[in-house]
Design an enzyme around this catalytic site. Sequence first.
Site, PDB file in Angstrom:
ATOM      1  N   ARG A 222       0.850  -1.187   0.000  1.00 15.05           N
ATOM      2  CA  ARG A 222       0.000   0.000   0.000  1.00 15.05           C
ATOM      3  C   ARG A 222       0.888   1.240   0.000  1.00 15.05           C
ATOM      4  O   ARG A 222       1.922   1.270   0.692  1.00 15.05           O
ATOM      5  CB  ARG A 222      -0.911   0.033   1.245  1.00 15.05           C
ATOM      6  CG  ARG A 222      -2.141  -0.872   1.145  1.00 15.05           C
ATOM      7  CD  ARG A 222      -3.147  -0.345   0.113  1.00 15.05           C
ATOM      8  NE  ARG A 222      -4.343  -1.172  -0.036  1.00 15.05           N
ATOM      9  CZ  ARG A 222      -4.518  -2.144  -0.934  1.00 15.05           C
ATOM     10  NH1 ARG A 222      -3.546  -2.456  -1.778  1.00 15.05           N
ATOM     11  NH2 ARG A 222      -5.671  -2.778  -1.013  1.00 15.05           N
TER      12      ARG A 222
ATOM     13  N   GLU B 261      -3.262   7.740  -5.857  1.00 13.24           N
ATOM     14  CA  GLU B 261      -3.312   6.904  -7.064  1.00 13.24           C
ATOM     15  C   GLU B 261      -4.421   7.416  -7.986  1.00 13.24           C
ATOM     16  O   GLU B 261      -5.558   7.569  -7.526  1.00 13.24           O
ATOM     17  CB  GLU B 261      -3.554   5.446  -6.694  1.00 13.24           C
ATOM     18  CG  GLU B 261      -2.362   4.854  -5.955  1.00 13.24           C
ATOM     19  CD  GLU B 261      -2.502   3.358  -5.643  1.00 13.24           C
ATOM     20  OE1 GLU B 261      -3.519   2.761  -6.040  1.00 13.24           O
ATOM     21  OE2 GLU B 261      -1.597   2.819  -5.006  1.00 13.24           O
TER      22      GLU B 261
ATOM     23  N   HIS C   1      -0.482   0.011  -9.806  1.00 18.19           N
ATOM     24  CA  HIS C   1      -1.232  -0.889  -8.916  1.00 18.19           C
ATOM     25  C   HIS C   1      -1.651  -2.163  -9.670  1.00 18.19           C
ATOM     26  O   HIS C   1      -2.827  -2.496  -9.776  1.00 18.19           O
ATOM     27  CB  HIS C   1      -2.449  -0.161  -8.327  1.00 18.19           C
ATOM     28  CG  HIS C   1      -2.922  -0.766  -7.033  1.00 18.19           C
ATOM     29  ND1 HIS C   1      -3.333  -0.009  -5.958  1.00 18.19           N
ATOM     30  CD2 HIS C   1      -3.058  -2.066  -6.641  1.00 18.19           C
ATOM     31  CE1 HIS C   1      -3.716  -0.808  -4.963  1.00 18.19           C
ATOM     32  NE2 HIS C   1      -3.549  -2.061  -5.361  1.00 18.19           N
TER      33      HIS C   1
HETATM   34  P1  NAD Z   1      -2.009 -10.333   5.480  1.00 13.67           P
HETATM   35  O1  NAD Z   1      -2.977  -9.750   6.436  1.00 13.67           O
HETATM   36  O2  NAD Z   1      -2.097 -11.769   5.151  1.00 13.67           O
HETATM   37  O3  NAD Z   1      -0.535 -10.026   6.020  1.00 13.67           O
HETATM   38  C1  NAD Z   1      -0.114  -8.779   6.526  1.00 13.67           C
HETATM   39  C2  NAD Z   1       1.058  -9.054   7.468  1.00 13.67           C
HETATM   40  O4  NAD Z   1       1.615  -7.814   7.905  1.00 13.67           O
HETATM   41  C3  NAD Z   1       0.632  -9.808   8.730  1.00 13.67           C
HETATM   42  O5  NAD Z   1       1.415 -10.980   8.867  1.00 13.67           O
HETATM   43  C4  NAD Z   1       0.885  -8.824   9.861  1.00 13.67           C
HETATM   44  O6  NAD Z   1       1.249  -9.456  11.065  1.00 13.67           O
HETATM   45  C5  NAD Z   1       2.016  -8.001   9.273  1.00 13.67           C
HETATM   46  N1  NAD Z   1       2.178  -6.713   9.932  1.00 13.67           N
HETATM   47  C6  NAD Z   1       1.230  -5.906  10.491  1.00 13.67           C
HETATM   48  N2  NAD Z   1       1.809  -4.815  11.037  1.00 13.67           N
HETATM   49  C7  NAD Z   1       3.144  -4.937  10.818  1.00 13.67           C
HETATM   50  C8  NAD Z   1       4.273  -4.147  11.139  1.00 13.67           C
HETATM   51  N3  NAD Z   1       4.131  -3.004  11.812  1.00 13.67           N
HETATM   52  N4  NAD Z   1       5.482  -4.583  10.747  1.00 13.67           N
HETATM   53  C9  NAD Z   1       5.638  -5.749  10.086  1.00 13.67           C
HETATM   54  N5  NAD Z   1       4.602  -6.569   9.762  1.00 13.67           N
HETATM   55  C10 NAD Z   1       3.372  -6.148  10.112  1.00 13.67           C
HETATM   56  O7  NAD Z   1      -2.079  -9.419   4.148  1.00 13.67           O
HETATM   57  P2  NAD Z   1      -1.660  -9.823   2.666  1.00 13.67           P
HETATM   58  O8  NAD Z   1      -2.814 -10.449   1.982  1.00 13.67           O
HETATM   59  O9  NAD Z   1      -0.366 -10.534   2.699  1.00 13.67           O
HETATM   60  O10 NAD Z   1      -1.493  -8.366   2.022  1.00 13.67           O
HETATM   61  C11 NAD Z   1      -0.360  -7.585   2.293  1.00 13.67           C
HETATM   62  C12 NAD Z   1      -0.531  -6.208   1.682  1.00 13.67           C
HETATM   63  O11 NAD Z   1      -0.611  -6.291   0.254  1.00 13.67           O
HETATM   64  C13 NAD Z   1      -1.791  -5.467   2.112  1.00 13.67           C
HETATM   65  O12 NAD Z   1      -1.493  -4.104   2.288  1.00 13.67           O
HETATM   66  C14 NAD Z   1      -2.727  -5.638   0.919  1.00 13.67           C
HETATM   67  O13 NAD Z   1      -3.725  -4.658   0.869  1.00 13.67           O
HETATM   68  C15 NAD Z   1      -1.719  -5.504  -0.197  1.00 13.67           C
HETATM   69  N6  NAD Z   1      -2.132  -6.021  -1.501  1.00 13.67           N
HETATM   70  C16 NAD Z   1      -1.720  -5.300  -2.593  1.00 13.67           C
HETATM   71  C17 NAD Z   1      -2.025  -5.768  -3.841  1.00 13.67           C
HETATM   72  C18 NAD Z   1      -1.619  -4.983  -5.056  1.00 13.67           C
HETATM   73  O14 NAD Z   1      -2.342  -5.004  -6.041  1.00 13.67           O
HETATM   74  N7  NAD Z   1      -0.487  -4.312  -5.054  1.00 13.67           N
HETATM   75  C19 NAD Z   1      -2.733  -6.971  -3.994  1.00 13.67           C
HETATM   76  C20 NAD Z   1      -3.112  -7.695  -2.859  1.00 13.67           C
HETATM   77  C21 NAD Z   1      -2.784  -7.206  -1.603  1.00 13.67           C
HETATM   78  C1  MLT Z   2      -6.138  -5.890  -3.164  1.00 11.05           C
HETATM   79  O1  MLT Z   2      -6.223  -5.371  -2.037  1.00 11.05           O
HETATM   80  O2  MLT Z   2      -6.662  -6.991  -3.414  1.00 11.05           O
HETATM   81  C2  MLT Z   2      -5.315  -5.194  -4.188  1.00 11.05           C
HETATM   82  O3  MLT Z   2      -5.057  -3.879  -3.898  1.00 11.05           O
HETATM   83  C3  MLT Z   2      -5.640  -5.465  -5.600  1.00 11.05           C
HETATM   84  C4  MLT Z   2      -6.860  -4.844  -6.212  1.00 11.05           C
HETATM   85  O4  MLT Z   2      -7.971  -5.175  -5.846  1.00 11.05           O
HETATM   86  O5  MLT Z   2      -6.710  -4.059  -7.136  1.00 11.05           O
END
Ligand code: NAD
Ligand code: MLT
Length: 531
Positions: free
Chosen positions: A235, A264, A283
């Site tokens: 994010r 964004e 993204h």
């Molecule tokens: P998840 O909840 O499975 O994992 C998040 C992890 O972060 C957890 O293990 C948590 O303990 C850890 N965490 C929380 N606070 C922390 C800190 N201060 N320091 C270190 N670790 C910490 O989430 P996920 O599904 O793995 O998603 C991770 C990120 O990716 C989220 O922000 C999600 O929105 C983002 N995401 C982005 C895209 C994209 O299109 N770029 C797609 C999917 C998810």
């Molecule tokens: C998500 O949180 O799943 C990602 O940001 C991807 C998206 O939906 O575009």
Amino acid sequence: MGDTFRVLLSDSLAPQGIEVLKRFPQLHLDIKIGLKPAELAAIIAPYEALLIRSTTRVTREVIDAATSLKVIGRAGVGVDNVDLEAATRRGIVVMNSPTGNSITTAEHAISMMMALARHIPAANAALRAGKWERGKFTGAEVCNKTLGVVGLGNIGRIVADRALGLKMKVIGYDPILTSEAAARAGVELVALDELFQRADFITVHTPLTHDTASLIGATAFAKMKKGVRIINCARGGIVDETALAEALASGKVAGAALDVFVEEPPPVDHPLLKFDNVIATPHLGAATDEAQVQVSVDIANQVAEFLIEGTIRSAVNIPALSPKELEVLGPHLTLGEKLGRLAAQLITDSPTELTLAFGGEAANLKPDAITAAVLKGLMSGFLAEDLNYVNAPFIARERGINVTESRSREITDYVNTLTLTVRTRAGDHEVAGAVLGNRALRLTRIDGYHVEAVPEGYFLMLHNRDVPGVVGAVGTMLGQAGINIGGLELGRDRVGGTALSIFEVDEPVPDSVLDKLKTLPAITAASLLKL
Ligand code: NAD
Ligand code: MLT
């Protein structure tokens, strides 16, 4: 619920998901893409379900207008584009697809790392511009380099797995993962500072929260190796954009790959987009055919099953309990979640063990949901994946947190009590509470000190020596800062010994006031708690 349901799809969804919805004759689907909140609010009233991806913003204004809405389905992970509090208060179930795009996003992070190491975008652009610059684009091998993964959740652990396949050394930091669980994923769990000091590449996979905003900022860059490379596919805002620009300009950071931005799309004159050694994608983390099919089919099935059969899967804001069970357990679930949330604010290291003692009449309650509520409260602030009572115990197990429940029917000060002890390597914390008259909640003990407070809102917690004048001095400082005190609880081990003071305050106490309070000679610690 009636026999037919109106479903509105307001973001583009893979056709396979739309086909799923069309297969149910009970569902009437309308597709209206690209609506601003005000436009959505104007048309949402008759719909029972709203399906979205990340573009639609479901604001409070939309929720207020959504008088028939029962469910919001988010095809993806993050529900940061939904006002969850407003939806929950209205009893609208919010569902997501928590793992449908994890592999795809992890693969994007790995691709970004490789592209960064070998200057692929810049080399490609130069070649297309007629330049054959082989020396300029000499890169770095990733083999035997150290990758630091910040956040070892669904995506972070897949990234670690893929990086191990590339023969990298993977170190990681996650506040609620035990070293044993990390080791099972092939990751050496280290403190965040050590990760900064050792890593050649750093990739972040946390949610954007109060704690992770600007986690990778100027102080962090100062601790890193010269030539470190940074990847953010989580994010915007977890990596401080201004500090990153400075670290790139000074040469401390050799390159950065960013899929996400604070704003964004980012403005065209965004300072980071001026660096040749910055790779940026719009993204695209979840943008593969496979992930889009997966999340759209997941969410279409979940929403259809909920509307037609009442089945709840991957809901982020409600427990999987029947309305009858909820009525009896409701106040205990709320208390459990609040005790978990309180413990999360007291601990300074990963929880390894949690003991929940049900005392008096509480010993007759079904413990599972209450334990899940405690775990939800304990872990919620750390996870992007919004926890519910179904997934919280699963995630705790996966993270190596052992849970023990005990019961004693003996009645002590209160008819029923719930006592939570959280063990960490830095020590134990114990908090307790009670439900009075089947409804009212009380916080009854914090770390051995007796208190009696309604667990709601903000609390200023002070550890102090039990000497005269502390309450007056604190009251004056809060008054000067314009902070109103709603109540006060004092607990002490003995007269003149050590004391715990809990001030119920009407608004958050800023860090500057906490720092000032800590300068009072009798005060040994001051912190703000939110329940
Ligand atoms: P998840 O909840 O499975 O994992 C998040 C992890 O972060 C957890 O293990 C948590 O303990 C850890 N965490 C929380 N606070 C922390 C800190 N201060 N320091 C270190 N670790 C910490 O989430 P996920 O599904 O793995 O998603 C991770 C990120 O990716 C989220 O922000 C999600 O929105 C983002 N995401 C982005 C895209 C994209 O299109 N770029 C797609 C999917 C998810
Ligand atoms: C998500 O949180 O799943 C990602 O940001 C991807 C998206 O939906 O575009």
